[in-house]
Design a protein around this motif. Structure first.
Motif, short mmCIF file in Angstrom:
data_model
loop_
_atom_site.label_atom_id
_atom_site.label_comp_id
_atom_site.label_asym_id
_atom_site.label_seq_id
_atom_site.Cartn_x
_atom_site.Cartn_y
_atom_site.Cartn_z
N GLU A 261 0.84 -1.20 0.00
CA GLU A 261 0.00 0.00 0.00
C GLU A 261 0.88 1.24 0.00
O GLU A 261 1.68 1.45 0.91
CB GLU A 261 -0.91 0.01 1.24
CG GLU A 261 -1.80 1.23 1.35
CD GLU A 261 -2.71 1.40 0.14
OE1 GLU A 261 -2.61 2.47 -0.50
OE2 GLU A 261 -3.45 0.47 -0.18
N ARG A 540 -16.77 -3.67 0.90
CA ARG A 540 -15.50 -2.96 0.86
C ARG A 540 -15.53 -1.93 -0.28
O ARG A 540 -16.21 -2.14 -1.30
CB ARG A 540 -14.35 -3.94 0.63
CG ARG A 540 -14.14 -4.91 1.79
CD ARG A 540 -12.96 -5.82 1.50
NE ARG A 540 -12.81 -6.82 2.55
CZ ARG A 540 -12.12 -6.63 3.67
NH1 ARG A 540 -11.52 -5.46 3.87
NH2 ARG A 540 -12.03 -7.57 4.58
N ASP A 542 -13.66 -1.26 -2.67
CA ASP A 542 -13.26 -1.69 -4.01
C ASP A 542 -13.96 -2.98 -4.44
O ASP A 542 -13.57 -3.58 -5.45
CB ASP A 542 -11.75 -1.90 -4.05
CG ASP A 542 -11.32 -3.13 -3.27
OD1 ASP A 542 -11.95 -3.42 -2.22
OD2 ASP A 542 -10.37 -3.81 -3.70
N GLY A 546 -13.54 -4.75 -7.98
CA GLY A 546 -12.83 -6.03 -8.00
C GLY A 546 -13.61 -7.12 -8.70
O GLY A 546 -13.05 -7.92 -9.47
N GLN A 640 -3.46 -6.77 1.72
CA GLN A 640 -4.09 -5.45 1.79
C GLN A 640 -5.60 -5.52 1.96
O GLN A 640 -6.26 -4.49 1.98
CB GLN A 640 -3.77 -4.64 0.53
CG GLN A 640 -2.29 -4.29 0.39
CD GLN A 640 -2.04 -3.39 -0.79
OE1 GLN A 640 -2.74 -2.41 -1.01
NE2 GLN A 640 -1.03 -3.70 -1.58
N ASP A 641 -6.17 -6.73 2.08
CA ASP A 641 -7.62 -6.87 2.25
C ASP A 641 -8.41 -6.18 1.14
O ASP A 641 -9.43 -5.55 1.40
CB ASP A 641 -8.06 -6.30 3.61
CG ASP A 641 -7.78 -7.27 4.75
OD1 ASP A 641 -7.62 -8.46 4.47
OD2 ASP A 641 -7.72 -6.83 5.90
N ARG A 642 -7.93 -6.29 -0.10
CA ARG A 642 -8.62 -5.66 -1.22
C ARG A 642 -9.21 -6.73 -2.13
O ARG A 642 -8.50 -7.65 -2.55
CB ARG A 642 -7.67 -4.76 -2.02
CG ARG A 642 -7.17 -3.57 -1.25
CD ARG A 642 -6.47 -2.56 -2.14
NE ARG A 642 -5.47 -3.16 -3.00
CZ ARG A 642 -4.42 -2.49 -3.50
NH1 ARG A 642 -4.27 -1.21 -3.21
NH2 ARG A 642 -3.56 -3.09 -4.28
N ASP A 645 -7.58 -7.22 -5.48
CA ASP A 645 -6.33 -7.98 -5.57
C ASP A 645 -6.56 -9.42 -6.00
O ASP A 645 -5.60 -10.10 -6.40
CB ASP A 645 -5.60 -7.94 -4.22
CG ASP A 645 -4.82 -6.65 -4.04
OD1 ASP A 645 -4.64 -5.93 -5.04
OD2 ASP A 645 -4.39 -6.36 -2.90
#
Length: 746
Positions: A261, A540, A542, A546, A640-642, A645
């Protein structure tokens, strides 16, 4: 026992060492990591062999070896002892490969100079240069043959050089020795470049730390000497020396080395920090929570090393192929030498020369290196961006998945409820309804209560004191505030405790249709509804982008949840996701098995309650944020908990697979071209050496391109932007087999 091994320049080097060690009595298991040059040897009970014999065996093969210091013992540094500076990596001319280049270079130069001055002595001068230059390779080839590797590149090159001398090609034999030495050096430099990623990770943790004693005194100590519960001072610009928790101070920390990040994250007392992150502005006091050998950087390095050590399916196939490839080409070389002169009346020197050139083409180095080089670069590139993959098998499989299954809570959503609505019913203003709700919940440890109190404080609303608090388990909380007996409870409880008007019930139903949890604020004495509060675990930021990115890659996305259908639909609809709701863990397992008919299945979960489904899927991906569970569960972790990703991970895997295919084409194609030109007499010995070194260099350089991976090909729109071509109501129940029996409460 653990050893450091030096001089491994390609994947075939690993095979040479493993073959030799497997022949030693008492060796039970061997794990040799080409990327990190670390060797683990397990001995059978009662084995008489020791570390010295293992080191001697490796050194006889032409590699360096040393017993690796015990990591636990290495961390037992005395307080106040200054760490020993790490020696700088040797320059290329200081390495064994470098010396092997310098010696033939001097001999070749001298031979050419003498041949110009004394032409009649040219043959003998070049022969002397060949014999001196090839001697180290002959010794290594003999040692490898005795250790079980008779078809090594050293054997092939030595035979070709000495054979060229026998047929009078002394100058070309000298060129073969020199070019081979240069090629070996280039391989060594390229391999060292590929290993730089692990070294850069290890260098993130500072070597020293400022430890604070009980009186606040400061003392500089080695970072390896820090123990759990030590207090350390981290000044602006310093790297955090250990994983820990902030005791005093507030600052922004750059965690990009760990999570990828790029934006510094604000931290204050009570927040956790990672070793290796950079303190941007404020002074911090940090309590150490993990010893040096167990911090986040150390665990990531360990997992990356383990991942690089595990062989991908393609690598295992190529190793099996290469074991037959080299003897086959050597047999072809023998036929080329013998058949034309014996059966067709060909010229012996010509066909002997062509056969010797074929020997050099038989080397499988580039082919063996094609997959592990790409896998190592792919793993390193992923780690830089917070995508931690546990091994080549997982990295290959992720790019081939057809369906990605998401858990809802903690994966597509943040896993933390947020207050979405505070609605007055009657004459009270909204801020007073919020204050009374927060006062009722101020003594509770429930996540919904924490969210409500935090929401009130963030809105600048004072939280009144509550007295005589009590709770009806799972139904309501009760207390007195300013002399009024109030309660905050579920709609079902409120319908029993008071009369809900049609308008109030309609508002409750509307909130619940949006997937929100609703509580009703009551004046218990007058049985009057004062207001409503609603929470929801929001997607979230994103998540929509995603999911859209995955669909753009041609991967189907699906949400499985144990929650009720209304909540599931409220989350899935804006994301454009198919879903199945009210699922027990065994229902998720059954659905994952059913989905395999559409291709490989990846499961994305939080790594805790999704463990059975993560294990059942072809690839398990944990949303982890650097936690133990994320690093130790599943096949990959998104630090990054995205949600976006997941798409980047698929893109990285596909880029790695494409790189592997390119490498195989380079390795086999280049050798195939020179095989044909050698048989036709177009190219000779020195071009055959260039073909081998060139193929290896191409494969290595192509693999290194993966280090520049930044998610190319994955277009991720800004969070909150509608998915193109999908209306907000595009979410729908998934067209997959429904469970026969569902848990009614989720």
């Amino acid at each position: 026992m653990r050893f450091d091994v030096e001089g491994m320049d390609c994947g075939s080097c690993v095979g040479k060492i493993e073959t030799a060690l497997a022949r030693l009595p008492g060796v039970a298991d061997i794990r040799l990591n080409f990327a990190t040059q670390q060797l683990d040897v397990a001995l059978a009970p009662g084995a008489a062999i020791g570390a010295d014999e293992i080191v001697q065996t490796i050194e006889r093969l032409g590699f360096g070896a040393a017993v690796r210091p015990d990591e636990a013992a290495a961390s037992e540094a005395e307080d106040g002892a200054q760490p020993q500076p790490q020696p700088a990596p040797p320059r290329w001319w200081q390495t064994r490969r470098g010396r092997q280049v310098l010696a033939p270079s001097g001999l070749m130069g001298a031979a050419y100079a003498v041949s110009l001055l004394v032409p009649v002595a040219a043959f003998w001068i070049f022969m002397l240069a060949v014999l001196i230059g090839v001697l180290p390779f002959v010794r290594q080839a003999w040692a490898l043959a005795r250790a079980g590797s008779p078809f090594s590149i050293e054997t092939l090159m030595s035979a070709a050089a000495l054979g060229a001398l026998l047929i009078g090609e002394a100058a070309e034999a000298a060129a073969v020795v020199w070019l081979f030495s240069v090629g070996e050096l280039l391989e060594s430099v390229a391999a060292d470049r590929a290993r730089a990623g692990i070294r850069s990770l290890a260098s993130l943790v500072p070597s020293t730390a400022i430890r604070l004693d009980a009186q606040g005194g400061q003392r500089t100590v080695p970072a390896a000497a820090l123990r759990v519960d030590d207090r350390v001072l981290v000044r602006p610009g310093d790297r955090v020396p250990a994983d820990g928790v902030i005791l005093q101070g507030a600052s922004s920390l750059d965690e990009s080395p760990i999570t990828g990040e790029s934006i510094p994250r604000a931290k204050r007392a009570g927040d956790g920090v990672f070793a290796g992150s950079v303190n941007v502005e404020g002074v911090l006091q940090v309590r150490v929570s993990r010893a040096a050998a167990d911090n986040t950087i150390a665990r990531i390095i360990h997992l990356v090393e383990e991942a690089q050590a595990s062989k991908a399916p393609t690598a295992r196939f190529i190793e099996r192929f290469s074991r037959g490839y080299t003897p086959a080409v050597m047999a072809l070389a023998a036929l080329v030498m013998l058949v034309p002169p014996l059966a067709l009346g060909g010229d012996w020197p010509t066909w002997l020369y062509r056969g010797l050139a074929l020997l050099l083409i038989a080397c499988p180095c580039a082919l063996v290196l094609s997959t592990p080089a790409a896998i190592a670069s792919g793993l390193a590139a992923g780690t830089r961006h917070g995508l931690l993959v546990k091994g080549g098998h997982a990295l290959e499989t992720i790019g081939r998945v057809g369906v990605v299954v998401f858990d809802k809570t903690g994966t597509l959503t943040a896993g933390v409820p947020h207050v979405t609505d505070v609605l007055p019913v009657g004459d009270l203003p909204e801020h007073e309804v919020l204050a009374l709700c927060a006062g009722l919940e101020s003594g509770s440890s429930h996540p919904l209560a924490h969210a409500l109190v935090a929401h009130a404080r963030a809105a600048g609303v004072g939280v009144p004191a509550a007295a005589h608090a009590s709770a009806s388990a799972g139904r309501a909380v009760h207390a007195e505030i300013a002399g009024r007996r109030l309660a905050l409870g579920s709609p079902g409880w409120a319908a029993e405790a008071a009369v809900l008007t049609a308008g109030t019930q309609a508002r409750i139903d509307a909130l619940q249709r949006e997937g929100k949890t609703v509580s009703v604020l009551l004046d218990e004495e007058h049985r009057e509804v004062l207001g409503l509060a609603a929470w929801r675990d929001e997607p979230r930021p994103d998540a929509q982008a995603g999911v859209a990115a995955l669909q753009a890659l041609g991967v189907e996305a699906l949400m499985l949840t144990g929650d009720n259908p209304r909540t599931a639909q409220a989350i899935a609809d804006p994301l454009g996701l198919a879903y199945q709701a009210e699922l027990l863990p065994q229902d998720k397992l059954r659905l994952i098995d059913a989905l395999r008919g559409r291709g490989r299945v990846a499961m994305v979960g939080d790594g805790i309650n999704d463990a059975p489904a993560l294990a059942a899927a072809d690839v398990g991906i944990a949303m982890g944020g650097g936690t133990d569970v994320a690093l130790e569960t599943a096949d990959a972790a998104l630090l990054q908990d995205r949600v976006a990703d997941v798409a980047r991970l698929v893109a990285l895997s596909r880029a790695t697979l494409a790189n592997i295919h390119q490498n195989v084409v380079f390795a086999l194609g280049l050798k195939g071209v020179f095989l044909l030109t050698t048989l036709l007499g177009v190219t000779g010995l020195w071009m055959a050496v260039l073909a081998d070194a060139g193929a290896t260099a191409l494969v290595t350089l192509n693999a290194l391109r993966l280090l520049r991976f930044k998610g190319a090909g994955v277009s991720i729109p800004p969070a909150g932007r509608p998915v193109a071509g999908r209306p907000p109501s595009a979410g729908r129940p998934a067209p997959c087999p429904a469970p026969q029996k569902l848990h009614p409460g989720g």
